[in-house]
Design an enzyme around this catalytic site. Structure first.
Site, PDB file in Angstrom:
ATOM      1  N   ASN A   1      53.378  43.942  28.659  1.00 30.07           N
ATOM      2  CA  ASN A   1      52.948  42.807  28.132  1.00 30.07           C
ATOM      3  C   ASN A   1      52.702  42.703  26.624  1.00 30.07           C
ATOM      4  O   ASN A   1      52.362  41.528  26.118  1.00 30.07           O
ATOM      5  CB  ASN A   1      51.687  42.236  29.010  1.00 30.07           C
ATOM      6  CG  ASN A   1      52.378  41.911  30.290  1.00 30.07           C
ATOM      7  OD1 ASN A   1      53.275  41.576  30.602  1.00 30.07           O
ATOM      8  ND2 ASN A   1      51.135  41.649  31.208  1.00 30.07           N
TER       9      ASN A   1
ATOM     10  N   ARG B   1      50.499  27.732  36.780  1.00 29.76           N
ATOM     11  CA  ARG B   1      50.723  28.094  35.273  1.00 29.76           C
ATOM     12  C   ARG B   1      51.173  27.043  34.232  1.00 29.76           C
ATOM     13  O   ARG B   1      52.344  27.163  33.807  1.00 29.76           O
ATOM     14  CB  ARG B   1      51.572  29.334  35.234  1.00 29.76           C
ATOM     15  CG  ARG B   1      51.003  30.374  36.158  1.00 29.76           C
ATOM     16  CD  ARG B   1      51.790  31.563  36.369  1.00 29.76           C
ATOM     17  NE  ARG B   1      51.723  32.414  35.036  1.00 29.76           N
ATOM     18  CZ  ARG B   1      52.404  33.458  34.783  1.00 29.76           C
ATOM     19  NH1 ARG B   1      53.403  33.852  35.736  1.00 29.76           N
ATOM     20  NH2 ARG B   1      52.198  34.385  33.700  1.00 29.76           N
TER      21      ARG B   1
ATOM     22  N   ARG C   1      61.133  45.095  36.955  1.00 28.49           N
ATOM     23  CA  ARG C   1      60.713  44.057  35.795  1.00 28.49           C
ATOM     24  C   ARG C   1      59.703  44.811  35.137  1.00 28.49           C
ATOM     25  O   ARG C   1      59.555  44.431  33.874  1.00 28.49           O
ATOM     26  CB  ARG C   1      60.139  42.527  36.376  1.00 28.49           C
ATOM     27  CG  ARG C   1      61.247  41.683  37.079  1.00 28.49           C
ATOM     28  CD  ARG C   1      60.737  40.353  37.163  1.00 28.49           C
ATOM     29  NE  ARG C   1      60.143  39.911  35.979  1.00 28.49           N
ATOM     30  CZ  ARG C   1      59.387  38.550  36.125  1.00 28.49           C
ATOM     31  NH1 ARG C   1      59.401  37.853  37.229  1.00 28.49           N
ATOM     32  NH2 ARG C   1      59.213  38.079  34.785  1.00 28.49           N
TER      33      ARG C   1
HETATM   34  C1  EPZ Z   1      49.784  36.836  30.709  1.00 28.87           C
HETATM   35  O1  EPZ Z   1      50.346  35.754  31.478  1.00 28.87           O
HETATM   36  C2  EPZ Z   1      50.498  38.012  31.150  1.00 28.87           C
HETATM   37  N1  EPZ Z   1      51.866  37.879  31.189  1.00 28.87           N
HETATM   38  C3  EPZ Z   1      50.243  38.068  32.911  1.00 28.87           C
HETATM   39  O2  EPZ Z   1      50.928  39.418  33.403  1.00 28.87           O
HETATM   40  C4  EPZ Z   1      48.860  38.009  33.002  1.00 28.87           C
HETATM   41  O3  EPZ Z   1      48.382  38.026  34.399  1.00 28.87           O
HETATM   42  C5  EPZ Z   1      47.870  37.004  32.355  1.00 28.87           C
HETATM   43  O4  EPZ Z   1      48.441  36.963  30.985  1.00 28.87           O
HETATM   44  C6  EPZ Z   1      46.498  36.988  32.687  1.00 28.87           C
HETATM   45  O5  EPZ Z   1      46.060  38.014  31.956  1.00 28.87           O
HETATM   46  C7  EPZ Z   1      52.305  38.516  29.963  1.00 28.87           C
HETATM   47  O6  EPZ Z   1      51.711  39.087  29.240  1.00 28.87           O
HETATM   48  C8  EPZ Z   1      53.968  38.571  29.859  1.00 28.87           C
HETATM   49  P1  EPZ Z   1      47.313  32.992  30.888  1.00 28.87           P
HETATM   50  P2  EPZ Z   1      50.083  34.239  30.647  1.00 28.87           P
HETATM   51  O7  EPZ Z   1      47.857  31.930  29.889  1.00 28.87           O
HETATM   52  O8  EPZ Z   1      49.728  34.352  29.299  1.00 28.87           O
HETATM   53  C9  EPZ Z   1      45.948  29.099  32.913  1.00 28.87           C
HETATM   54  C10 EPZ Z   1      52.003  40.547  34.886  1.00 28.87           C
HETATM   55  O9  EPZ Z   1      52.130  40.871  36.138  1.00 28.87           O
HETATM   56  N2  EPZ Z   1      46.521  28.068  31.809  1.00 28.87           N
HETATM   57  O10 EPZ Z   1      46.196  33.924  30.230  1.00 28.87           O
HETATM   58  O11 EPZ Z   1      51.034  33.329  31.336  1.00 28.87           O
HETATM   59  C11 EPZ Z   1      46.833  29.419  33.856  1.00 28.87           C
HETATM   60  O12 EPZ Z   1      47.464  28.719  34.772  1.00 28.87           O
HETATM   61  C12 EPZ Z   1      51.726  38.999  34.587  1.00 28.87           C
HETATM   62  O13 EPZ Z   1      52.214  41.318  34.103  1.00 28.87           O
HETATM   63  C13 EPZ Z   1      46.494  26.880  31.834  1.00 28.87           C
HETATM   64  O14 EPZ Z   1      45.942  26.386  32.582  1.00 28.87           O
HETATM   65  O15 EPZ Z   1      48.493  33.870  31.562  1.00 28.87           O
HETATM   66  C14 EPZ Z   1      46.030  30.843  34.401  1.00 28.87           C
HETATM   67  O16 EPZ Z   1      45.162  30.292  35.606  1.00 28.87           O
HETATM   68  C15 EPZ Z   1      51.816  37.992  35.510  1.00 28.87           C
HETATM   69  N3  EPZ Z   1      47.023  26.386  30.641  1.00 28.87           N
HETATM   70  C16 EPZ Z   1      45.183  31.001  33.105  1.00 28.87           C
HETATM   71  O17 EPZ Z   1      45.348  30.065  32.460  1.00 28.87           O
HETATM   72  C17 EPZ Z   1      47.936  26.890  29.790  1.00 28.87           C
HETATM   73  O18 EPZ Z   1      48.558  26.262  28.718  1.00 28.87           O
HETATM   74  C18 EPZ Z   1      45.529  32.483  32.670  1.00 28.87           C
HETATM   75  O19 EPZ Z   1      47.096  32.278  32.076  1.00 28.87           O
HETATM   76  C19 EPZ Z   1      48.073  28.202  29.694  1.00 28.87           C
HETATM   77  C20 EPZ Z   1      47.217  28.817  30.899  1.00 28.87           C
END
Ligand code: EPZ
Length: 430
Positions: free
Chosen positions: A23, A131, A409
């Site tokens: 990540n 997401r 992955r």
């Molecule tokens: C990152 O995903 C990671 N992916 C995820 O890792 C990780 O679980 C996640 O952060 C949380 O730590 C990578 O770094 C590639 P977020 P990301 O935006 O950025 C909501 C793994 O297994 N949200 O922090 O997609 C969202 O729905 C993975 O390696 C909105 O509502 O996660 C979630 O509930 C999977 N609107 C929360 O925020 C937005 O525009 C946190 O998601 C964006 C997000």
């Protein structure tokens, strides 16, 4: 489709080398789009997601070349890869590519900031939750971007003269939206203030790389980032930070199987909350200069409650693995998932091995059992699949995990690393 088979009952003893963080590697690769000079990334993990993103970046015109391998005697042993985005030939990221991996949506910000326009497919839903990307888009709008949604694509355009600095105030923590805001702000004119930024170590790693490329960023590692835009960024050399989720996964594996393992290259400072929790379950953790030693004797595993939170809280990416550990604990553990609304798909599969887990909304109530038994199970997502491997370490007999492309992955050489410390594990290819 490959499967892995694990025969439970062996303790883990020896050394495991921690890879570079998936990540961090993915957004670091994407930052190469911000400059026409080469960005050389060391300690790159060899993962299916990295290969996928290489193809996506290649479509934009990024050339990459593997420059060599670190010696296995080094604490960091991934590949060194040079990325060169001298000529961006295409600012569109098509559905066929973005739908394969959500993080590829993050190419939006650097393409927009450097080229003034980008057309990127919406990433769509994902197994662990809906997401959305509203925070990504509002951040780019705050820097002056015009955004339209058309036929499943985000079409972003910068005003004449480029993006301009602004105030981005995130109402909730998003790792991806922070990456995008930060990347866009580095090339926007004037000052940008990001409030409510994600503080995950992977965000810090990217920010530190951007600084090496010439970006001006204050407040790295905190929720408040101030960026002074620059006209252009240069090349840099950067090593990907050690993977805290792989580290936590291996710590929990030893806490489950028992044994004495040194995790070479692990960074305890990126995992403090999880380490504290795992110590409370009965494992001993010793932080050393070159890594972390985990020791678990034959004592019981204690049941502990956990709530997933943004960094520095307990990571959602370790929730499934912790649940696997709690399945064998003495007593009852409550595990609350607050980041993603649908990240409990491993529950059904763990139940096939004999786990007793009840779901109540966003909380799993795990009643520890004395023994687990091997079974055929299915990987449902990346972290869920490794949780099944952890449970299999102590299950009686053989557990066969299918759909392990999820594992590939994000875990580099998992079988090799497990086998090296005494786990009976084999991959079956068809
Ligand atoms: C990152 O995903 C990671 N992916 C995820 O890792 C990780 O679980 C996640 O952060 C949380 O730590 C990578 O770094 C590639 P977020 P990301 O935006 O950025 C909501 C793994 O297994 N949200 O922090 O997609 C969202 O729905 C993975 O390696 C909105 O509502 O996660 C979630 O509930 C999977 N609107 C929360 O925020 C937005 O525009 C946190 O998601 C964006 C997000």
């Amino acid at each position: 489709m490959d499967r892995i088979k694990i025969t439970g009952g062996n303790p883990m003893n020896g050394e495991m080398v921690i890879s570079g963080a998936k990540n961090a590697a993915l957004p670091l690769m994407i930052t190469s789009l911000l400059t026409d000079k080469p960005l050389t990334l060391g300690n790159m993990p060899r993962l299916a997601d990295v290969n996928t993103l290489n193809r996506i970046l290649g479509n934009h015109g990024v050339n990459f070349s593997v420059q060599g391998k670190r010696k296995s005697s080094d604490s960091l042993f991934g590949e060194t890869v040079a990325y060169d985005a001298k000529d961006i030939v295409d600012t569109t990221a098509p559905y066929e590519m973005v739908s394969r991996m959500r993080a590829s949506f993050w190419v939006l910000a650097p393409l927009l900031a450097r080229m003034g326009e980008a057309k990127v497919s919406l990433p769509g839903g994902c197994a662990i939750g809906t997401r959305p990307v509203d925070l990504h888009l509002s951040a780019l709008k705050a820097l002056g971007a015009q955004i339209e949604l058309e036929n499943g694509y985000v079409i972003a355009k910068a005003p004449q003269g480029g993006l301009t600095g602004g105030i981005i105030d995130f109402p909730m923590v998003s790792v991806g939206a922070t990456h995008q805001a930060l990347m866009a702000a580095t090339l926007a004119k004037g000052q940008t203030v990001i409030k409510g930024a994600a503080c995950e170590p992977e965000v810090t790693d990217v920010a530190e790389c951007l600084v090496k490329m010439g970006a001006k960023i204050e407040g790295i590692g905190t929720p408040n980032l101030t960026i002074e835009g620059v006209d252009c960024l240069g090349g840099a050399q950067h090593n990907v930070v050690a993977d805290r989720i792989e580290t936590g996964t291996f710590i929990m594996s030893v806490a489950m199987a028992g044994g004495d393992v040194f995790l070479k290259g692990a960074r305890a400072d990126t995992l403090e909350n999880a380490i504290e929790v795992i110590c409370q379950t009965g494992a001993q953790i010793e932080v050393q200069d070159e890594g972390i030693r985990v020791v678990k004797t034959n004592s019981d595993i204690q049941a502990i409650d956990v709530i997933t939170m943004p960094y520095p809280g307990f990571p959602t990416d370790l929730q499934a693995q912790f649940m696997a550990l709690m399945v064998k604990a003495k007593g009852v553990s409550r595990i609350q998932e607050t980041i993603f609304e649908n990240r409990f798909m491993h529950v059904q599969e763990l139940a096939r091995l004999g786990a007793k887990i009840q779901l109540e909304g966003d909380t799993a109530i795990v009643t520890g059992v004395d023994s687990l038994h091997g079974a055929q199970v299915m990987a449902t997502d990346l972290r869920a699949s490794v949780s099944l491997a952890i449970a299999a370490l102590v299950a009686e007999g053989e557990t066969e995990i299918s759909r392990i492309y999820h594992l590939d992955r994000g875990f580099e050489n998992l079988e090799e690393k497990f086998r090296g410390v005494g786990v009976q594990i084999e991959r079956v290819s068809e």
